[in-house]
Write an enzyme that holds these catalytic residues in place. Structure first.
Site, PDB file in Angstrom:
ATOM      1  N   GLU A   1      -5.297   1.532   2.210  1.00  0.00           N
ATOM      2  CA  GLU A   1      -5.158   0.298   2.988  1.00  0.00           C
ATOM      3  C   GLU A   1      -5.469   0.562   4.445  1.00  0.00           C
ATOM      4  OE1 GLU A   1      -2.792  -2.572   5.583  1.00  0.00           O
ATOM      5  OE2 GLU A   1      -2.724  -0.409   5.490  1.00  0.00           O
TER       6      GLU A   1
ATOM      7  N   HIS B   1       7.702   3.622  16.235  1.00  0.00           N
ATOM      8  CA  HIS B   1       6.573   4.514  16.549  1.00  0.00           C
ATOM      9  C   HIS B   1       5.447   4.307  15.534  1.00  0.00           C
ATOM     10  CE1 HIS B   1       9.771   6.259  18.952  1.00  0.00           C
ATOM     11  NE2 HIS B   1       8.938   7.126  19.491  1.00  0.00           N
TER      12      HIS B   1
ATOM     13  N   ASP C   1       5.890   2.340   7.526  1.00  0.00           N
ATOM     14  CA  ASP C   1       4.541   1.926   7.124  1.00  0.00           C
ATOM     15  C   ASP C   1       3.907   3.012   6.260  1.00  0.00           C
ATOM     16  OD1 ASP C   1       2.028   0.865   6.893  1.00  0.00           O
ATOM     17  OD2 ASP C   1       1.521   1.019   9.015  1.00  0.00           O
TER      18      ASP C   1
ATOM     19  N   ASP D   1       4.181  -4.915   3.358  1.00  0.00           N
ATOM     20  CA  ASP D   1       3.601  -3.703   3.944  1.00  0.00           C
ATOM     21  C   ASP D   1       4.752  -2.974   4.621  1.00  0.00           C
ATOM     22  OD1 ASP D   1       2.247  -1.859   5.558  1.00  0.00           O
ATOM     23  OD2 ASP D   1       0.493  -3.134   5.778  1.00  0.00           O
TER      24      ASP D   1
ATOM     25  N   HIS E   1       0.830  -1.211   0.000  1.00  0.00           N
ATOM     26  CA  HIS E   1       0.000   0.000   0.000  1.00  0.00           C
ATOM     27  C   HIS E   1       0.861   1.255   0.000  1.00  0.00           C
ATOM     28  CE1 HIS E   1       0.021   1.356   4.335  1.00  0.00           C
ATOM     29  NE2 HIS E   1       0.258   0.089   4.603  1.00  0.00           N
TER      30      HIS E   1
HETATM   31 ZN    ZN Z   1       0.781  -0.591   6.473  1.00  0.00          ZN
END
Ligand code: ZN
Length: 613
Positions: free
Chosen positions: A310, A424, A273, A339, A262
């Site tokens: 996502e 974090h 992320d 991911d 994503h």
């Molecule tokens: Zn993610």
């Protein structure tokens, strides 16, 4: 797509002695980390959260699982009309809000507890970010509060693609009807402290991870007259999202390998992320681009997917799969997901069983600079933490919709252990500065994970025979069967649920899989290989996994169709195996459990039949 965005929020605590406390609900601006001062940085909020106000006494509910609420009820703690104060960790955050709502509570406040940060805490002498590897006390976890284990994707279009003219259903089955807010550990302390001495003290509640690492007693409350007033205002809207899809046509276009990651993040940074995964995807596409420039063409078609939305609930990938399901059912061989490629040094792989062998053997070919060692492989690093166990897929990333439509799937990444710098997650400090200083200085983990995914994709797309071992499916199902049997035996009420038919179905699968692998070996050692035989075997490897899906879906959640693995109803992330039977045994619906012994067995038999020669 239906999405919502934060407009405003507030929270205040009033004590019976007249004092009030109003947390800022903002993260500190750090001179060292320029994403923290970005002009349009994203406030702390919950995606798909409910617009509303709540004002009431409040109760600490631990991790907010159903068992936590059962315990509170048994202790006689009043829940109806109160606000829930829950720590993060354990179940998916949306299920904490769902459980609070189902217990009659009118709001939820979710806090990070440093007790989930392993050994790298300020209490243990580590400096907090940006000065050191411990958690920045102001960090606050954003995230979706969708009821993920019911169904992911656009909540207004369950089971079908979300288009401008699509019919829309009510969202209340899968999004909260009570407001919720995230808060940092630094700012939650006065709230928890207000409950000290009221209700049952934390150490007497006797629930997993009830007591955290803050200097309070984690008492349940409520404290008479101590109230929270909260407000959460969201802009609910329909808006476009963008999935970006790239295709490399193979010579056999009826066999397709999909690789996805994503692109959306909760914050302006998102270094881990999803951008560590996106960096890997970019490098992977460059590698395939270089191969294409030499005139190479893969045997199977490769589809590169950059998913949007996502984070709200796997929206981009779910709606895309729902749109292209006829083609995917025909052609998809496997879906490879990445991911968070890296938030720490420990590799982590979860996959459907037929992929285990190729996933493991590929790890042995990748150099991984694990904790300063220069000659270890990715396999060595993985083995030392996993003991050689490939994980079972639950949910929490974009493989979910593929898996539950019967497509072989793998998810990979790496994370930090209890002695590594604190990641974090979903906070403003998932940033380039954090990544280059603490997460992966030199980007060595990024590089190795990128090499791994690329090599794995290359084998899956280009090997003459799809590199699956279906015997591993038998071995894994036998383990799940033993586990299910243990669950049944340990639960007196369910003792008469007979799972022997499932055992017999696994035996049938075993026979078909063994014969299949023998045929596959002889086909691959025949020279020259017979292309027709190879085609037949490859198509069986592509198709057999579809057999494990049950048309009507699992009880109460039509979306989740896989009879062997699913995210737990009350975990959201963590998997449960043979879910149709296991969850009914646990909930005590034995008639439904028996029905699901039949449905699960039929799924296993269908898969065996596809493999049959
Ligand atoms: Zn993610």
């Amino acid at each position: 797509m239906f999405l919502n965005y934060p407009v405003s929020h507030s929270l205040s605590l009033s004590l019976p002695n007249g004092t009030t406390y109003t947390p800022s609900l903002t993260e500190e601006v750090l001179a060292e980390d320029d994403t923290s001062s970005y002009p349009n940085r994203v406030p702390t909020f919950h995606g798909y959260s409910f617009t509303g106000d709540a004002s009431a006494e409040f109760v600490y509910v631990g991790r907010g699982q159903q068992v936590d609420f059962q315990r509170l009820r048994a202790l006689g703690v009043p829940l109806e009309g109160k606000i829930a104060l829950s720590r993060y960790g354990g179940p998916f955050r949306g299920l904490k809000v769902k459980n609070a709502q189902e217990n009659g509570m009118i709001g939820a406040v979710l806090f990070i507890d440093p007790g989930d940060d392993g050994n790298v805490t300020e209490a243990n002498g580590y400096a907090a970010y940006p000065d050191g590897p411990a958690r920045n006390p102001s960090s606050s976890q954003r995230g979706s509060v969708q009821f993920l284990s019911t169904y992911p994707g656009d909540p207004t279009t369950p089971g079908y693609p979300s288009k401008p003219d699509s019919p829309r259903t009510s969202i209340s089955d899968v999004t909260p009807r009570i407001p919720s807010l995230p808060i940092s550990w630094a700012e939650v302390v006065p709230l928890l402290a207000a409950l000290d001495g009221w209700g049952t003290p934390g150490d007497e509640v006797n629930r997993t991870r009830w007591v955290g690492a803050l200097n309070v007693s984690y008492s349940t409350g409520p404290a008479p007259g101590a109230t929270i007033s909260m407000s959460n205002v969201m802009n609910d809207t329909f808006t476009s999202i963008w999935n970006t899809i790239g295709i490399i046509n193979g010579t056999s276009q009826d066999e397709v390998i999909l690789i996805g990651n994503h692109r959306d993040a909760w914050i302006v940074g998102g270094a881990a992320d999803p951008n560590s995964g996106s960096a890997v995807m970019v490098e992977l596409s460059k590698a395939f681009g270089a191969l294409l420039a030499t005139g190479w063409q893969p045997k199977r078609t490769i589809v590169l997917c950059s998913w949007d939305a996502e984070e709200y609930g796997l929206v981009g990938s779910t709606e895309w799969v729902e749109e292209y399901i006829p083609w995917l059912t025909e052609a998809a061989v496997s879906y490879l997901n990445i991911d968070i490629a890296t938030s720490g040094p420990i590799p982590d792989i979860s996959a459907t069983p037929e992929l285990h062998d190729i996933a493991i053997s590929t790890m042995k070919k990748i150099i991984y600079p694990y904790r300063g060692s220069t000659n270890s492989t990715l396999y060595d690093a993985w083995y030392s933490s996993s003991q050689g166990e490939v994980g079972v897929l639950g949910s929490g990333s974009d493989y979910t919709t593929f898996l539950h439509r019967g497509i072989s799937s793998i998810d990979m990444g790496s994370y930090g252990g209890p002695d590594d710098p604190v990641y974090h997650y979903h906070t403003g400090y998932d940033s380039y500065h954090w990544m280059t200083t603490f997460g992966d200085p030199g980007f060595v983990q990024h590089k190795a994970i990128g090499q791994y995914l690329t090599l794995l994709a290359y084998h899956l797309a280009n090997d003459e025979i799809v590199p699956y071992n279906v015997n591993t499916f038998t071995e894994e199902m036998r383990q799940y069967y033993v586990a299910l049997n243990r669950t049944i035996v340990s639960n007196e009420a369910s003792a008469e649920v007979d799972i022997a038919p499932l055992g017999e179905a696994i035996d049938v699968f075993d026979e078909a899989a063994t014969a299949f692998m023998t045929a596959l070996e002889s086909a691959s050692s025949t020279s020259p290989p017979d292309p027709e035989t190879i085609d037949v075997l490859n198509h069986k490897l592509r198709n057999f996994h579809r057999g494990f899906t049950s048309q009507g879906g699992l009880p109460g959640r039509e979306f989740y169709r896989h009879v062997v693995f699913a995210p737990g109803l009350d975990t959201g992330y963590a998997p449960v195996t043979f879910p149709g039977v296991t969850e009914q045994v646990i909930s005590g619906d034995l008639a439904l459990a028996r029905e699901w012994v039949g449905k699960t067995s039929r799924g296993v038999l269908r898969a065996a039949e596809v493999l049959g020669l």
